[in-house]
Design a protein around this motif. Structure first.
Motif, mmCIF file in Angstrom:
data_model
loop_
_atom_site.group_PDB
_atom_site.id
_atom_site.type_symbol
_atom_site.label_atom_id
_atom_site.label_comp_id
_atom_site.label_asym_id
_atom_site.label_seq_id
_atom_site.Cartn_x
_atom_site.Cartn_y
_atom_site.Cartn_z
ATOM 1 N N GLN A 146 61.676 -48.405 -21.252
ATOM 2 C CA GLN A 146 60.718 -49.158 -21.401
ATOM 3 C C GLN A 146 59.813 -49.215 -22.570
ATOM 4 O O GLN A 146 59.530 -48.263 -23.074
ATOM 5 C CB GLN A 146 59.497 -48.971 -20.244
ATOM 6 N N ALA A 147 59.765 -50.301 -23.394
ATOM 7 C CA ALA A 147 59.288 -50.477 -24.452
ATOM 8 C C ALA A 147 57.959 -51.248 -24.470
ATOM 9 O O ALA A 147 57.869 -51.791 -23.409
ATOM 10 C CB ALA A 147 60.264 -51.383 -25.590
ATOM 11 N N PRO A 148 56.822 -50.880 -25.291
ATOM 12 C CA PRO A 148 55.600 -51.584 -25.013
ATOM 13 C C PRO A 148 55.576 -52.988 -24.974
ATOM 14 O O PRO A 148 56.146 -54.006 -25.684
ATOM 15 C CB PRO A 148 54.958 -51.261 -26.364
ATOM 16 N N GLY A 149 55.021 -53.328 -23.629
ATOM 17 C CA GLY A 149 54.974 -54.879 -23.532
ATOM 18 C C GLY A 149 56.145 -55.392 -22.966
ATOM 19 O O GLY A 149 56.050 -56.792 -22.651
ATOM 20 N N LYS A 150 56.900 -54.721 -22.543
ATOM 21 C CA LYS A 150 58.238 -55.053 -21.913
ATOM 22 C C LYS A 150 58.648 -54.481 -20.613
ATOM 23 O O LYS A 150 58.170 -53.505 -20.304
ATOM 24 C CB LYS A 150 59.675 -54.973 -22.775
ATOM 25 N N GLU A 151 59.232 -55.141 -19.711
ATOM 26 C CA GLU A 151 59.842 -54.479 -18.536
ATOM 27 C C GLU A 151 60.688 -53.297 -18.659
ATOM 28 O O GLU A 151 61.293 -53.175 -19.845
ATOM 29 C CB GLU A 151 60.191 -55.553 -17.600
ATOM 30 N N ARG A 152 60.804 -52.605 -17.732
ATOM 31 C CA ARG A 152 61.962 -51.432 -17.722
ATOM 32 C C ARG A 152 62.926 -52.026 -17.235
ATOM 33 O O ARG A 152 63.352 -53.061 -16.736
ATOM 34 C CB ARG A 152 61.298 -50.857 -16.476
ATOM 35 N N GLU A 153 63.973 -51.564 -18.310
ATOM 36 C CA GLU A 153 65.111 -52.178 -18.568
ATOM 37 C C GLU A 153 66.323 -51.026 -18.289
ATOM 38 O O GLU A 153 66.174 -49.890 -18.633
ATOM 39 C CB GLU A 153 65.467 -52.282 -20.097
ATOM 40 N N ASP A 172 65.986 -49.666 -30.022
ATOM 41 C CA ASP A 172 66.208 -48.789 -28.911
ATOM 42 C C ASP A 172 64.935 -47.946 -28.660
ATOM 43 O O ASP A 172 64.691 -47.128 -27.840
ATOM 44 C CB ASP A 172 67.376 -48.043 -29.377
ATOM 45 N N THR A 173 63.851 -48.119 -29.527
ATOM 46 C CA THR A 173 62.782 -47.360 -29.343
ATOM 47 C C THR A 173 61.903 -47.743 -28.154
ATOM 48 O O THR A 173 61.592 -48.981 -27.846
ATOM 49 C CB THR A 173 61.663 -47.741 -30.761
ATOM 50 N N ALA A 174 61.672 -46.662 -27.230
ATOM 51 C CA ALA A 174 61.116 -47.007 -25.881
ATOM 52 C C ALA A 174 60.755 -45.476 -25.287
ATOM 53 O O ALA A 174 61.159 -44.650 -26.090
ATOM 54 C CB ALA A 174 62.017 -47.701 -25.093
ATOM 55 N N VAL A 175 60.310 -45.649 -24.284
ATOM 56 C CA VAL A 175 60.278 -44.451 -23.162
ATOM 57 C C VAL A 175 61.227 -44.450 -22.345
ATOM 58 O O VAL A 175 61.575 -45.542 -21.774
ATOM 59 C CB VAL A 175 59.085 -44.278 -22.326
ATOM 60 N N THR A 228 71.176 -52.010 -10.902
ATOM 61 C CA THR A 228 70.506 -52.059 -12.067
ATOM 62 C C THR A 228 69.039 -52.524 -11.833
ATOM 63 O O THR A 228 68.434 -52.465 -12.819
ATOM 64 C CB THR A 228 71.064 -53.401 -12.918
ATOM 65 N N LEU A 229 68.554 -52.560 -10.643
ATOM 66 C CA LEU A 229 67.211 -52.859 -10.553
ATOM 67 C C LEU A 229 66.276 -51.555 -10.190
ATOM 68 O O LEU A 229 66.563 -50.602 -9.469
ATOM 69 C CB LEU A 229 67.109 -53.524 -8.794
ATOM 70 N N ALA A 230 65.370 -51.397 -11.219
ATOM 71 C CA ALA A 230 64.395 -50.326 -10.879
ATOM 72 C C ALA A 230 63.564 -49.859 -9.485
ATOM 73 O O ALA A 230 63.590 -48.935 -9.162
ATOM 74 C CB ALA A 230 63.150 -50.399 -12.053
ATOM 75 N N THR A 231 63.607 -51.292 -8.725
ATOM 76 C CA THR A 231 62.953 -50.872 -7.459
ATOM 77 C C THR A 231 63.981 -50.282 -6.349
ATOM 78 O O THR A 231 63.447 -50.017 -5.561
ATOM 79 C CB THR A 231 62.797 -52.337 -6.910
#
Length: 123
Positions: A39-46, A90-93, A105-108
């Motif tokens: 998850q990058a700032p301001g973006k959804e978890r990928e 690729d910078t993200a948590v 592929t769904l985080a849920t």
């Protein structure tokens, strides 16, 4: 209950590599599918990649196919994400997750999550 602890993040230059680790614990952990997300700032978890504990099949997001490799060490209850040819985007948590739904592929669909590890790629 499943506990997940990620490690291995850090700062790397573009084109470099990192290997993330996810140490999993819990009595039933090997019955779960494991996934890596970011998850990058301001973006959804990928979604990035997923694997199970019992056989070889893996599944990757198109964005990382050919650059990232997911693997596991059953003896250590650890899942890895080898990341090569890293790019600034690729910078993200980066998060490790465990879920019951195969190759989702769904985080849920993932019930358990680690605390995340920061990956920063400089240009």
């Amino acid at each position: 209950q499943v506990q997940l602890v990620e490690s291995g993040g850090g700062l790397v230059q573009a084109g470099g590599s990192l290997r993330l680790s996810c140490a999993a614990s819990g009595r039933t952990v090997t019955s779960y599918f494991m996934g890596w997300f970011r998850q990058a700032p301001g973006k959804e978890r990928e979604f990035l990649a997923t694997i199970n504990w019992s056989d070889s099949p893996t599944y990757y997001a198109d964005a990382v196919k050919g650059r990232f490799t997911i693997s596991r060490d059953n003896a250590k209850n650890t899942v890895y994400l080898q990341m090569n040819s890293l790019k600034p985007e690729d910078t993200a948590v980066y998060y490790c997750a465990a879920g019951r739904v195969g190759f989702s592929t769904l985080a849920t669909k993932y019930a358990y999550w680690g605390q995340g590890t920061q990956v920063t790629v400089s240009s």
